[in-house]
Design an enzyme around this catalytic site. Structure first.
Site, short mmCIF file in Angstrom:
data_model
loop_
_atom_site.label_atom_id
_atom_site.label_comp_id
_atom_site.label_asym_id
_atom_site.label_seq_id
_atom_site.Cartn_x
_atom_site.Cartn_y
_atom_site.Cartn_z
N SER A 373 6.19 -3.59 7.99
CA SER A 373 7.59 -3.47 7.62
C SER A 373 8.44 -3.60 8.89
CB SER A 373 7.85 -2.12 6.96
OG SER A 373 7.77 -1.09 7.94
N HIS A 395 -0.33 -10.97 2.19
CA HIS A 395 0.71 -11.61 3.02
C HIS A 395 1.58 -10.58 3.72
CE1 HIS A 395 3.69 -10.45 0.08
NE2 HIS A 395 4.62 -11.27 0.51
N ALA A 397 2.46 -5.91 3.68
CA ALA A 397 2.10 -4.58 3.20
C ALA A 397 2.29 -4.48 1.69
CB ALA A 397 2.94 -3.52 3.90
N GLY A 398 3.29 -5.15 1.16
CA GLY A 398 3.56 -5.10 -0.28
C GLY A 398 4.42 -3.90 -0.65
#
Length: 472
Positions: A373, A395, A397-398
Site C-alpha cells: 500500500s 498483483h 495486497a488486495g
C-alpha cells in the site's frame, strides 16, 4: 500500396496484414494499384474461390474463418457447476470474489482458472482472478483499466542522496494525476507508441487518439501512484542488471499506472458489443460476455487491448524518464509488468487465452512487481512457473475494505498515525486508499511462495497519488 488502401476496402484485423502482403507481391509482379484493388475486392466477395492456392489463398482462408466464427450459432448456456480451479490464500478471500470466480468457471468457453491471495470483488471477473478461455476474449476479464501495470527504476543513488522536500518537489513537477488530467501541450513528451499505424486501423482508435495523446505520461485516479523509496537487494542476483548490481540499498522509483481514459473507453465499448452478442446469457454472467477470436469484433478488441497495454507501459516509460532526467542519472535496472491484460498462452498443450485481471505474469524466471500500500513494502519477484496458477501471482495486497467502507469506517487520525510511524510523506491520496483498507502484504506474499521467489524489497518514502474524496 499501403494499409490505408486496404482498410478503405473494409478489411479488418489479421486480414489487413495478409491483404497488404499479397498486394505487395502482386505489385512486384507488375500489376497496377487499380488492378490489385480489383483483385482484392474479388477475394473479399468470394473468398472460397481462392482457397485452393496462389497469392490470395491465406487471405481467403482468414476471411472464411472470420465469417464462420461470426456466423456460428450463439450458445450462451452456462455449465451447471463450475470447473475446478486453484485458490491461493483462501482464508484471505471474501465469498463475493469466490462467487464471481465460480460464475466465470461456468462459462462454456472457460477451460482453467486460478484465484490469487489478493483477490476481491470486481466487475465480472474478480480482481485477482486468472481465467483461461478457448478462442474467446472477455473484455471485463481484462478490466476497465486495460494494461494497468507496474514499473520500478533502481537508480545509481543512495536513499539519502534525495531528501524528502526534493523528492516531493520532483513528484509535483514531473507527474500528473486524475481523471481527464494530462500535461500542458508544451510540457508533453513524445513516445513511439503514438506513432503506431494501429491507431488508424479502427474508427474507435482514430476517435480516441487525441485523448491518448493528451494524457500520455500521466496517471489516473484510485490506486495509481508514483513514489520514491528505498530498494534493498540482499544479495547479488546474476540475472538482475546483468549481474552487476551489488547487494545494498538504492534510491528507486516505483509507479502504478494504466491506459487512462483511452483504455477505459475501449473497455466500455467492447463490453457493450459483447453483451449485445449474447442476449440470452444468464443475467448474473452479463459482465462476463465474450467475443470470439476470429470474429471481426473479437479481433478488433484484441488489437485495441494490446495497443492499450503498450500505451500504459509508455506512460511508465515517460514518468520514469522525466524523474531520472531531473536527477541527472540513468537507471541501473528497470523492471515492468502488466497485470490487467489477456495473453495467448500454452496451457496443457493447447493455446488458450489467459486473462489476468489484477494478477502478475509469473512464468519461470520472469521478473515482476507486487506492491503493498502507500505505506507498506512492495516486492521485486521472480516467477516459478506454477502451472496450477496458470503461471500467475498476485498483483498487490488486495483490498479488504471497499472504497465506501473505508471512507465510512477509517479515522483520518489513525491513517495519519500509520503513515507517520512509517516515515511516509503523502501527496494526495484519500481515506479510500489508506493502508488499513488493504490486506497485509506480508500475509499475501506468504500464501504464494510456490508462485514466486523474492528478489528485492521496495519501501516507499514519498508517495504521490490523485486527490481522493478526502485527503489523508
Amino acid at each position: 500500396m499501403n494499409g490505408k488502401h486496404i482498410t478503405k476496402l473494409g478489411f479488418q484485423g489479421p486480414a489487413i496484414g495478409l491483404a497488404l502482403s499479397a498486394a505487395v507481391r502482386r505489385e512486384a509482379a507488375g500489376l497496377s494499384r487499380s488492378d490489385i484493388l480489383d483483385e482484392l475486392r474479388a477475394v473479399q466477395a468470394e473468398p472460397q474461390a481462392y482457397t485452393a492456392g496462389g497469392v490470395y489463398a491465406e487471405l481467403a482462408a482468414q476471411l472464411l474463418s472470420s465469417r464462420g466464427a461470426a456466423q456460428a450459432p450463439a450458445s450462451a448456456e452456462l455449465r451447471p457447476s463450475p470447473l475446478p480451479y486453484g485458490v491461493w490464500g483462501a482464508e484471505l478471500i471474501d465469498q463475493g470474489a469466490r462467487d464471481q470466480m465460480d460464475m466465470a468457471m461456468r462459462l462454456p468457453i472457460s477451460r482453467a482458472g486460478a484465484l490469487m491471495p489478493d483477490a476481491h470483488v470486481g466487475y465480472g471477473l474478480p480482481i485477482g482472478g486468472v481465467l483461461a478461455t478457448e478462442d474467446a476474449v472477455i473484455p471485463y476479464g481484462v478490466g476497465v483499466d486495460i494494461g494497468c501495470s507496474m514499473m520500478l527504476s533502481v537508480l545509481p543513488l543512495a536513499p539519502g542522496d534525495l531528501n524528502t522536500e526534493e523528492a516531493r518537489s520532483l513528484l509535483l513537477r514531473h507527474t500528473r494525476f486524475g481523471a481527464g488530467v494530462g500535461f500542458e501541450k508544451r510540457d508533453r513528451h513524445d513516445h513511439p507508441v503514438l506513432h503506431e499505424s494501429t491507431w488508424r486501423e479502427q474508427p474507435l482508435l482514430r476517435h480516441l487518439f487525441d485523448k491518448a495523446e493528451a494524457q500520455i505520461g500521466s496517471s489516473g485516479s484510485g490506486n495509481h501512484f508514483v513514489e520514491f523509496g528505498t530498494f534493498t537487494l540482499t544479495e547479488r542476483d546474476p540475472e538482475l542488471g546483468g549481474g552487476e548490481l551489488d547487494a545494498g540499498e538504492y534510491l528507486a522509483v516505483l509507479s502504478h499506472s494504466g491506459s487512462r481514459g483511452f483504455g477505459a473507453q475501449v473497455a466500455g465499448h467492447f463490453t457493450g458489443v459483447a453483451q449485445k452478442r449474447w442476449p440470452a446469457l444468464d443475467k448474473a454472467a452479463q459482465k462476463l460476455a465474450w467475443l470470439p477470436l476470429g470474429s471481426e469484433e473479437g479481433e478488433s478488441y484484441w488489437q485495441a487491448m494490446n495497443l492499450a497495454g503498450r500505451y500504459a507501459l509508455a506512460n511508465h516509460d515517460l514518468i520514469h524518464a522525466r524523474l531520472a532526467r531531473a536527477l541527472g542519472v540513468r537507471p541501473l535496472v528497470q523492471v515492468q509488468n502488466s497485470h490487467n491484460l489477456a495473453w495467448k498462452q500454452q496451457v496443457g498443450g493447447r493455446e488458450l487465452i489467459v486473462h489476468r485481471k489484477g494478477a502478475t505474469p509469473a512464468e519461470a524466471g520472469r521478473l515482476g512487481l507486487i506492491p503493498g500500500s502507500m505505506a507498506d513494502p512492495g516486492y521485486l519477484v521472480r516467477g516459478r512457473g506454477n502451472a496450477g496458477a496458470l503461471q500467475s501471482a498476485s498483483h498487490g495486497a488486495g483490498r479488504q475494505l471497499g472504497r465506501k467502507a473505508a471512507e465510512r469506517t477509517l479515522a483520518k487520525k489513525d491513517v495519519q498515525a500509520y503513515l507517520k510511524d512509517r516515515g511516509i510523506t503523502l501527496i494526495g491520496g484519500g481515506i479510500d486508499e489508506a493502508p488499513q483498507a488493504y490486506k497485509r502484504i506480508e500475509d499475501v506474499i506468504a500464501r504464494q511462495r510456490d508462485l514466486v521467489d523474492l528478489v528485492g524489497e521496495f519501501r516507499p518514502r514519498v508517495v504521490r497519488m490523485d486527490t481522493g474524496h478526502e485527503d489523508v
